[in-house]
Design a protein around this motif. Sequence first.
Motif, PDB file in Angstrom:
ATOM      1  N   ILE A  45       0.841  -1.201   0.000  1.00  0.00           N
ATOM      2  CA  ILE A  45       0.000   0.000   0.000  1.00  0.00           C
ATOM      3  C   ILE A  45       0.878   1.254   0.000  1.00  0.00           C
ATOM      4  CG2 ILE A  45      -1.734   1.305   1.300  1.00  0.00           C
ATOM      5  CD1 ILE A  45      -2.770  -1.374   2.370  1.00  0.00           C
ATOM      6  N   TYR A  46       2.007   1.191   0.684  1.00  0.00           N
ATOM      7  CA  TYR A  46       2.939   2.314   0.720  1.00  0.00           C
ATOM      8  C   TYR A  46       3.469   2.600  -0.691  1.00  0.00           C
ATOM      9  CZ  TYR A  46       6.760   5.242   2.482  1.00  0.00           C
ATOM     10  OH  TYR A  46       7.618   6.290   2.746  1.00  0.00           O
ATOM     11  N   LEU A  47       3.760   1.549  -1.437  1.00  0.00           N
ATOM     12  CA  LEU A  47       4.170   1.722  -2.833  1.00  0.00           C
ATOM     13  C   LEU A  47       3.059   2.386  -3.638  1.00  0.00           C
ATOM     14  CD1 LEU A  47       6.064  -1.506  -3.975  1.00  0.00           C
ATOM     15  CD2 LEU A  47       6.990   0.776  -3.662  1.00  0.00           C
ATOM     16  N   GLN A  48       1.837   1.922  -3.433  1.00  0.00           N
ATOM     17  CA  GLN A  48       0.690   2.495  -4.130  1.00  0.00           C
ATOM     18  C   GLN A  48       0.557   3.985  -3.816  1.00  0.00           C
ATOM     19  OE1 GLN A  48      -3.071   0.971  -2.903  1.00  0.00           O
ATOM     20  NE2 GLN A  48      -4.201   1.769  -4.662  1.00  0.00           N
ATOM     21  N   TYR A  49       0.802   4.317  -2.550  1.00  0.00           N
ATOM     22  CA  TYR A  49       0.740   5.713  -2.125  1.00  0.00           C
ATOM     23  C   TYR A  49       1.793   6.558  -2.848  1.00  0.00           C
ATOM     24  CZ  TYR A  49       2.229   9.614   0.862  1.00  0.00           C
ATOM     25  OH  TYR A  49       2.646  10.829   1.326  1.00  0.00           O
ATOM     26  N   LEU A  50       3.028   6.100  -2.894  1.00  0.00           N
ATOM     27  CA  LEU A  50       4.095   6.874  -3.533  1.00  0.00           C
ATOM     28  C   LEU A  50       3.862   7.027  -5.040  1.00  0.00           C
ATOM     29  CD1 LEU A  50       7.334   5.574  -1.743  1.00  0.00           C
ATOM     30  CD2 LEU A  50       6.112   7.732  -1.378  1.00  0.00           C
ATOM     31  N   VAL A  51       3.415   5.957  -5.692  1.00  0.00           N
ATOM     32  CA  VAL A  51       3.122   6.045  -7.124  1.00  0.00           C
ATOM     33  C   VAL A  51       1.978   7.023  -7.361  1.00  0.00           C
ATOM     34  CG1 VAL A  51       2.400   4.769  -9.181  1.00  0.00           C
ATOM     35  CG2 VAL A  51       3.959   3.710  -7.552  1.00  0.00           C
ATOM     36  N   SER A  52       0.978   6.988  -6.500  1.00  0.00           N
ATOM     37  CA  SER A  52      -0.149   7.914  -6.620  1.00  0.00           C
ATOM     38  C   SER A  52       0.319   9.358  -6.457  1.00  0.00           C
ATOM     39  CB  SER A  52      -1.221   7.587  -5.573  1.00  0.00           C
ATOM     40  OG  SER A  52      -1.724   6.280  -5.739  1.00  0.00           O
ATOM     41  N   CYS A  53       1.295   9.579  -5.581  1.00  0.00           N
ATOM     42  CA  CYS A  53       1.846  10.926  -5.394  1.00  0.00           C
ATOM     43  C   CYS A  53       2.552  11.424  -6.646  1.00  0.00           C
ATOM     44  CB  CYS A  53       2.824  10.938  -4.223  1.00  0.00           C
ATOM     45  SG  CYS A  53       2.056  10.740  -2.601  1.00  0.00           S
ATOM     46  N   ILE A  54       3.094  10.507  -7.424  1.00  0.00           N
ATOM     47  CA  ILE A  54       3.805  10.889  -8.650  1.00  0.00           C
ATOM     48  C   ILE A  54       2.825  11.246  -9.759  1.00  0.00           C
ATOM     49  CG2 ILE A  54       5.397  10.103 -10.454  1.00  0.00           C
ATOM     50  CD1 ILE A  54       6.657   8.268  -8.310  1.00  0.00           C
ATOM     51  N   VAL A  55       1.781  10.441  -9.916  1.00  0.00           N
ATOM     52  CA  VAL A  55       0.853  10.673 -11.030  1.00  0.00           C
ATOM     53  C   VAL A  55      -0.177  11.755 -10.700  1.00  0.00           C
ATOM     54  CG1 VAL A  55       1.129   8.315 -11.890  1.00  0.00           C
ATOM     55  CG2 VAL A  55      -0.729   8.832 -10.298  1.00  0.00           C
ATOM     56  N   GLN A  56      -0.369  12.040  -9.414  1.00  0.00           N
ATOM     57  CA  GLN A  56      -1.271  13.121  -9.013  1.00  0.00           C
ATOM     58  C   GLN A  56      -0.520  13.996  -8.015  1.00  0.00           C
ATOM     59  OE1 GLN A  56      -5.429  12.146  -8.075  1.00  0.00           O
ATOM     60  NE2 GLN A  56      -5.314  13.522  -6.318  1.00  0.00           N
ATOM     61  N   GLU A  57      -0.060  15.131  -8.472  1.00  0.00           N
ATOM     62  CA  GLU A  57       0.897  15.945  -7.717  1.00  0.00           C
ATOM     63  C   GLU A  57       0.415  16.342  -6.330  1.00  0.00           C
ATOM     64  OE1 GLU A  57       3.180  20.187  -8.432  1.00  0.00           O
ATOM     65  OE2 GLU A  57       2.786  18.891 -10.152  1.00  0.00           O
ATOM     66  N   ASP A  58      -0.872  16.596  -6.170  1.00  0.00           N
ATOM     67  CA  ASP A  58      -1.376  17.043  -4.874  1.00  0.00           C
ATOM     68  C   ASP A  58      -1.965  15.904  -4.045  1.00  0.00           C
ATOM     69  OD1 ASP A  58      -3.573  16.536  -6.428  1.00  0.00           O
ATOM     70  OD2 ASP A  58      -4.633  18.399  -5.927  1.00  0.00           O
ATOM     71  N   GLY A  69      -8.720   5.606   6.191  1.00  0.00           N
ATOM     72  CA  GLY A  69      -8.400   4.394   6.931  1.00  0.00           C
ATOM     73  C   GLY A  69      -7.722   3.337   6.094  1.00  0.00           C
ATOM     74  N   TYR A  70      -7.334   3.695   4.878  1.00  0.00           N
ATOM     75  CA  TYR A  70      -6.664   2.739   3.991  1.00  0.00           C
ATOM     76  C   TYR A  70      -5.187   3.061   3.867  1.00  0.00           C
ATOM     77  CZ  TYR A  70      -5.339   0.341  -0.337  1.00  0.00           C
ATOM     78  OH  TYR A  70      -4.686  -0.428  -1.288  1.00  0.00           O
ATOM     79  N   PHE A  71      -4.879   4.255   3.381  1.00  0.00           N
ATOM     80  CA  PHE A  71      -3.483   4.628   3.175  1.00  0.00           C
ATOM     81  C   PHE A  71      -2.766   4.968   4.480  1.00  0.00           C
ATOM     82  CE2 PHE A  71      -4.829   5.468  -1.257  1.00  0.00           C
ATOM     83  CZ  PHE A  71      -3.817   4.806  -1.921  1.00  0.00           C
ATOM     84  N   MET A  72      -3.404   5.765   5.335  1.00  0.00           N
ATOM     85  CA  MET A  72      -2.705   6.315   6.491  1.00  0.00           C
ATOM     86  C   MET A  72      -2.164   5.254   7.455  1.00  0.00           C
ATOM     87  SD  MET A  72      -2.502   9.412   5.712  1.00  0.00           S
ATOM     88  CE  MET A  72      -1.733  10.000   7.218  1.00  0.00           C
ATOM     89  N   PRO A  73      -2.921   4.207   7.794  1.00  0.00           N
ATOM     90  CA  PRO A  73      -2.353   3.185   8.683  1.00  0.00           C
ATOM     91  C   PRO A  73      -1.139   2.490   8.065  1.00  0.00           C
ATOM     92  CG  PRO A  73      -4.739   3.027   8.637  1.00  0.00           C
ATOM     93  CD  PRO A  73      -4.362   3.968   7.542  1.00  0.00           C
ATOM     94  N   ALA A  74      -1.175   2.261   6.745  1.00  0.00           N
ATOM     95  CA  ALA A  74      -0.044   1.604   6.075  1.00  0.00           C
ATOM     96  C   ALA A  74       1.178   2.516   6.057  1.00  0.00           C
ATOM     97  CB  ALA A  74      -0.439   1.213   4.651  1.00  0.00           C
ATOM     98  N   ILE A  75       0.954   3.798   5.758  1.00  0.00           N
ATOM     99  CA  ILE A  75       2.061   4.758   5.745  1.00  0.00           C
ATOM    100  C   ILE A  75       2.693   4.825   7.133  1.00  0.00           C
ATOM    101  CG2 ILE A  75       2.660   7.194   5.488  1.00  0.00           C
ATOM    102  CD1 ILE A  75       0.361   7.371   3.414  1.00  0.00           C
ATOM    103  N   LYS A  76       1.846   4.912   8.148  1.00  0.00           N
ATOM    104  CA  LYS A  76       2.341   4.995   9.519  1.00  0.00           C
ATOM    105  C   LYS A  76       3.122   3.742   9.902  1.00  0.00           C
ATOM    106  CE  LYS A  76       0.798   5.647  14.296  1.00  0.00           C
ATOM    107  NZ  LYS A  76      -0.376   5.850  15.182  1.00  0.00           N
ATOM    108  N   LYS A  77       2.619   2.587   9.510  1.00  0.00           N
ATOM    109  CA  LYS A  77       3.268   1.330   9.871  1.00  0.00           C
ATOM    110  C   LYS A  77       4.651   1.213   9.240  1.00  0.00           C
ATOM    111  CE  LYS A  77       2.277  -3.649  10.107  1.00  0.00           C
ATOM    112  NZ  LYS A  77       2.045  -3.752  11.551  1.00  0.00           N
ATOM    113  N   VAL A  78       4.752   1.579   7.972  1.00  0.00           N
ATOM    114  CA  VAL A  78       6.042   1.499   7.283  1.00  0.00           C
ATOM    115  C   VAL A  78       7.020   2.529   7.838  1.00  0.00           C
ATOM    116  CG1 VAL A  78       7.209   1.864   5.075  1.00  0.00           C
ATOM    117  CG2 VAL A  78       5.105   0.525   5.154  1.00  0.00           C
TER     118      VAL A  78
END
Length: 244
Positions: A45-58, A69-78
Amino acid sequence: AIQINDDQAEPPHTSACGDHHDDDENPIMERMGVGALTMTNASKIYLQYLVSCIVQEDFALKLRSKPDGYFMPAIKKVQQYLQASTDGLIQSSAWRPEFSPRIVTDLQITAVRQQRLGMCEACGRMNHPATVELELSGQRYDCDAFERGQMEDNPSDDAPVVRQRYRLGKHCHQRTELYHRCHHYKLKLFRQLQHCLDRLPATLTADEAVAAVIDDAKLVADTYAHYHELVDEVRHYGIEERQE
């Protein structure tokens, strides 16, 4: 000690804002059926988050303004394992105050092993002779801003390349290199994913581009393995140093 144990899976997370953003607000937030939040799932999910940040700047800024409740717990865990790793390394060091800031702003690090070079310039201890000349260099970037979601133009393309050399002892050299890898993990992974996206057909939509990267089983497995090895190396480094 920092440990990663996938057997202790966490239950699915929720937040005050609900499980997900509305698709109209974040159209590229297509969820993966990953089940309980193990470290393996969180890493994907963290990878998905970073890729999403690249294709959508904001993307990151929107997510911070309305956590889900999907991205944030994964980001925090990593990130909590990496943060614990870097905090432990810096807190148990005896580095001079002027040395630490260079490690967190300069992306490149190279070392040349030499003979005795005087005392270690990182800790300044007379009984720690310097045996390595280490160079910190690169275009400096704002690490805190990067964490807050300011990933584009950070560092800017026209930022000057700076270089600074230090003479380090054995332990400070090992600790510096490991701390540097932990601290800059996110930016280096972000750039790696940018290269992956650059190789995809330009005709793909943002959704399709995110899916193409996340569906690359080798990339996902290699990224998790590298992350796991890095955190494990920090844990063993502390044990080995105390045994010397």
